[in-house]
Scaffold this active site. Sequence first.
Site, mmCIF file in Angstrom:
data_model
loop_
_atom_site.group_PDB
_atom_site.id
_atom_site.type_symbol
_atom_site.label_atom_id
_atom_site.label_comp_id
_atom_site.label_asym_id
_atom_site.label_seq_id
_atom_site.Cartn_x
_atom_site.Cartn_y
_atom_site.Cartn_z
ATOM 1 N N HIS A 1 0.810 -1.215 0.000
ATOM 2 C CA HIS A 1 0.000 0.000 0.000
ATOM 3 C C HIS A 1 0.849 1.274 0.000
ATOM 4 O O HIS A 1 1.863 1.358 0.668
ATOM 5 C CB HIS A 1 -0.949 0.006 1.204
ATOM 6 C CG HIS A 1 -0.236 -0.109 2.526
ATOM 7 N ND1 HIS A 1 0.247 0.968 3.218
ATOM 8 C CD2 HIS A 1 0.064 -1.196 3.278
ATOM 9 C CE1 HIS A 1 0.803 0.572 4.343
ATOM 10 N NE2 HIS A 1 0.716 -0.747 4.405
ATOM 11 N N ASP A 2 0.428 2.232 -0.809
ATOM 12 C CA ASP A 2 1.001 3.580 -0.859
ATOM 13 C C ASP A 2 2.412 3.634 -1.428
ATOM 14 O O ASP A 2 3.069 4.676 -1.358
ATOM 15 C CB ASP A 2 0.966 4.246 0.533
ATOM 16 C CG ASP A 2 -0.411 4.214 1.145
ATOM 17 O OD1 ASP A 2 -1.322 4.801 0.546
ATOM 18 O OD2 ASP A 2 -0.587 3.574 2.205
ATOM 19 N N GLY B 1 5.008 -1.031 2.693
ATOM 20 C CA GLY B 1 4.183 0.149 2.516
ATOM 21 C C GLY B 1 4.949 1.454 2.550
ATOM 22 O O GLY B 1 5.963 1.594 3.233
#
Length: 265
Positions: free
Chosen positions: A126-127, A144
């Site tokens: 994520h991200d 992440g």
Amino acid sequence: MSIHPSAQIHPSSVIEDGAVVGENCQIGPFCLVGSDVVLGAGVVLKSHVVISGDTSIDDDTVIFQFASIGAIPQDLKYDGEPTKLIVGKRNRIREYVTMNLGTVGGGGVTRVGDDNLIMASAHVAHDVQIGNRVILVNSVAVAGHCFIEDDVIIGGLSGIHQWVRIGQGAIIGALSMVTADVLPHALVQGPRAELDGLNLVGLKRRGVARDDINQLRAAFQMLKQGEGSFKERAARLHEDFDSDYVARMVDFVMGDSDRGFLTPK
């Protein structure tokens, strides 16, 4: 649901209502394309590919069998809030790759640029922000919030700690655990990764001028030695060198860092 009439879709695949399938897409057997997915022109899904979430895949990207693209983050704080995954053009995403949506705490978007090769079983969390022409070799795990600039190569079975930045043109040796930021054009290797020099081979392959390479080598030596902290030594490089490559290295060091830096031995 919007499916371009030129798209070729195997009858065993499922395209959910709301999905957009662009011109000349090819979707092989047993794929699932979710309701919030947008596929650009010429996207190819080989077979058994699952694309879910609010995910866009830009033109001419090819995704191989058993990849999972756009699933929810592996983050216990995620609570179903709307976030995105944006994948650029002409990427090659190989077997068993996983890419997750972003989180609100990380800006809400996981982003992959253009012309990247993401090899089998790699994970993009994520991200994460990935630039262009990046190679993630087999089973690389990018945690992440990492930021990977253009032209980076990360060797097989390596792990990148969350929040780490990897500068343009760096190369990470296989089986490395990277826990701090990596300078542009650096060579990093070792089980607990250490900064081991410059990626001279990569610089030469990209046709970087000899003068720029010599200035980078001299700047790297000055970072290894001298008075003051690592950042203080980096700041002084602006005064001593006239090279865009050195300037980019200095800007990288002076930028925000959550993890500190791998420093020259």
